[in-house]
Motif scaffolding. Structure first.
Motif, PDB file in Angstrom:
ATOM      1  N   LEU A  36       0.811  -1.216   0.000  1.00 15.99           N
ATOM      2  CA  LEU A  36       0.000   0.000   0.000  1.00 15.99           C
ATOM      3  C   LEU A  36       0.841   1.261   0.000  1.00 15.99           C
ATOM      4  O   LEU A  36       0.355   2.330  -0.363  1.00 15.99           O
ATOM      5  CB  LEU A  36      -0.919  -0.019   1.233  1.00 15.99           C
ATOM      6  CG  LEU A  36      -2.013   1.037   1.337  1.00 15.99           C
ATOM      7  CD1 LEU A  36      -3.032   0.866   0.200  1.00 15.99           C
ATOM      8  CD2 LEU A  36      -2.714   0.959   2.683  1.00 15.99           C
ATOM      9  N   GLY A  37       2.101   1.134   0.387  1.00 14.88           N
ATOM     10  CA  GLY A  37       2.964   2.307   0.464  1.00 14.88           C
ATOM     11  C   GLY A  37       2.939   2.975   1.816  1.00 14.88           C
ATOM     12  O   GLY A  37       3.741   3.877   2.087  1.00 14.88           O
ATOM     13  N   GLU A  38       2.033   2.532   2.690  1.00 13.42           N
ATOM     14  CA  GLU A  38       1.919   3.088   4.035  1.00 13.42           C
ATOM     15  C   GLU A  38       1.143   2.115   4.906  1.00 13.42           C
ATOM     16  O   GLU A  38       0.514   1.174   4.399  1.00 13.42           O
ATOM     17  CB  GLU A  38       1.199   4.445   4.005  1.00 13.42           C
ATOM     18  CG  GLU A  38      -0.231   4.352   3.498  1.00 13.42           C
ATOM     19  CD  GLU A  38      -0.935   5.696   3.489  1.00 13.42           C
ATOM     20  OE1 GLU A  38      -0.315   6.682   3.911  1.00 13.42           O
ATOM     21  OE2 GLU A  38      -2.111   5.744   3.075  1.00 13.42           O
ATOM     22  N   VAL A  39       1.188   2.348   6.198  1.00 17.46           N
ATOM     23  CA  VAL A  39       0.424   1.523   7.133  1.00 17.46           C
ATOM     24  C   VAL A  39      -0.934   2.193   7.350  1.00 17.46           C
ATOM     25  O   VAL A  39      -0.993   3.346   7.768  1.00 17.46           O
ATOM     26  CB  VAL A  39       1.161   1.375   8.479  1.00 17.46           C
ATOM     27  CG1 VAL A  39       0.344   0.519   9.445  1.00 17.46           C
ATOM     28  CG2 VAL A  39       2.536   0.759   8.257  1.00 17.46           C
ATOM     29  N   PRO A  40      -2.040   1.509   7.062  1.00 21.60           N
ATOM     30  CA  PRO A  40      -3.365   2.117   7.222  1.00 21.60           C
ATOM     31  C   PRO A  40      -3.741   2.275   8.688  1.00 21.60           C
ATOM     32  O   PRO A  40      -3.027   1.810   9.580  1.00 21.60           O
ATOM     33  CB  PRO A  40      -4.292   1.119   6.524  1.00 21.60           C
ATOM     34  CG  PRO A  40      -3.599  -0.188   6.697  1.00 21.60           C
ATOM     35  CD  PRO A  40      -2.128   0.117   6.597  1.00 21.60           C
TER      36      PRO A  40
END
Length: 299
Positions: free
Chosen positions: A153-157
């Motif tokens: 995702l490119g980041e932690v949700p």
């Protein structure tokens, strides 16, 4: 009578009220609302009950917000929110959150084996190092989970959006197991048998749990209430196709934790016994067989 359990004693009025809201079909929300409606049934003798007839307009919005936040919408909590209104999210903001949660669930569903192997390994290591399981929050913050989300995702949700679908999917897939006890989270069956291929049964964890408990019950009936050892279980327990449930004794003994955690097995005086979940499943299957037999006779 104090009711316990996620699906026990849910008030029909609560389900009906929620049916017209965005929380329709949400079992957790229905349980929390049920506790607010009839607190005495859940052991809260001094708590003021919630009258759903009063939950209209702004009060209804507050009830929904409290439920979404994981709180029980007691009259006291609602009055406090009226006096000091929470930061009510717009319908558009809630729709965006639902869309994001749906995306996160789809991502986990598409790659749950990769995530499951990484996370179950981290959970197993936590048990080795601490003798107890991590909390969900600790598991969420593990390098395995953080790196998996970043790579995909490119980041932690946000934890609150991804937690439930992630852990639920990995539990159903057999990578993790837990119960309501604090720090019960542990590695599931898939973690233990992932290297054995078709040398062990590929049946779902719930099926394996039932078969293990059934074997224990039959063994005890045949041996004067004496339980089998893991040596005996590993050597004799198979699925419906005759495939062993365990690779060897060490494999069986290593899987004891998730079997106990999920209620298929219990340990009593150092002996293996059937757990509460196994007994409930046996009663369910017996009832189904009786109903089917009655239907055949009626026909």
């Amino acid at each position: 009578m104090i009711l316990k359990g996620r699906n026990e004693g849910v008030d029909h009025a609560a389900e009906s009220w929620l049916a017209t809201t965005e929380l329709a079909g949400n079992a957790d929300a229905a349980l929390r609302l049920s506790r607010a409606i009839d607190p005495i049934r859940y052991g809260f003798i001094k708590r003021e009950p919630l009258n759903l007839a009063d939950c209209i307009g702004t009060a209804a919005d507050i009830v929904i917000e409290l439920l979404i936040a994981g709180q029980v919408p007691t009259p006291c909590a609602i009055r406090a929110a009226v006096t000091n209104p929470p930061n009510m999210k717009s319908a558009e903001a809630r729709e965006e959150e639902r869309a994001e949660a749906k995306l996160l669930k789809a991502m986990v569903s598409a790659d749950y084996d990769t995530l499951g192997e990484k996370l179950s390994s981290a959970v197993a290591l936590h048990w080795v190092n601490h003798g107890i399981g991590p909390t969900w929050q600790e598991a969420w913050q593990s390098d395995a989970v953080v790196n998996w989300w970043i790579s995909g995702l490119g980041e932690v949700p946000e934890y609150r959006l991804a937690r439930n679908p992630m852990f639920a999917i990995l539990d159903r897939a057999g990578w993790l197991a837990s119960n309501r006890s604090p720090r019960s989270l542990c590695a599931g069956r898939r973690f233990h048998v992932r290297f054995y291929g078709d040398h062990v049964s590929l049946a779902p964890a719930a099926t394996v749990g039932y078969l293990v408990a059934r074997h224990i019950g039959i063994y005890r009936r045949l041996h004067d209430d004496h339980s089998p050892t893991w040596d005996e279980l590993a050597a004799a327990a198979t699925d419906a196709k005759g495939i062993p449930l365990f690779f060897n004794t060490n494999d069986g003994r290593a899987q004891q934790r998730w079997l106990v955690t999920q209620g298929w097995v219990r340990i009593e005086k150092d002996q293996l016994r059937r757990g509460d979940r196994a007994k409930a499943e046996t009663r369910r299957r017996t009832a189904l067989r009786k109903a089917a037999a009655a239907a055949l006779q009626a026909a």
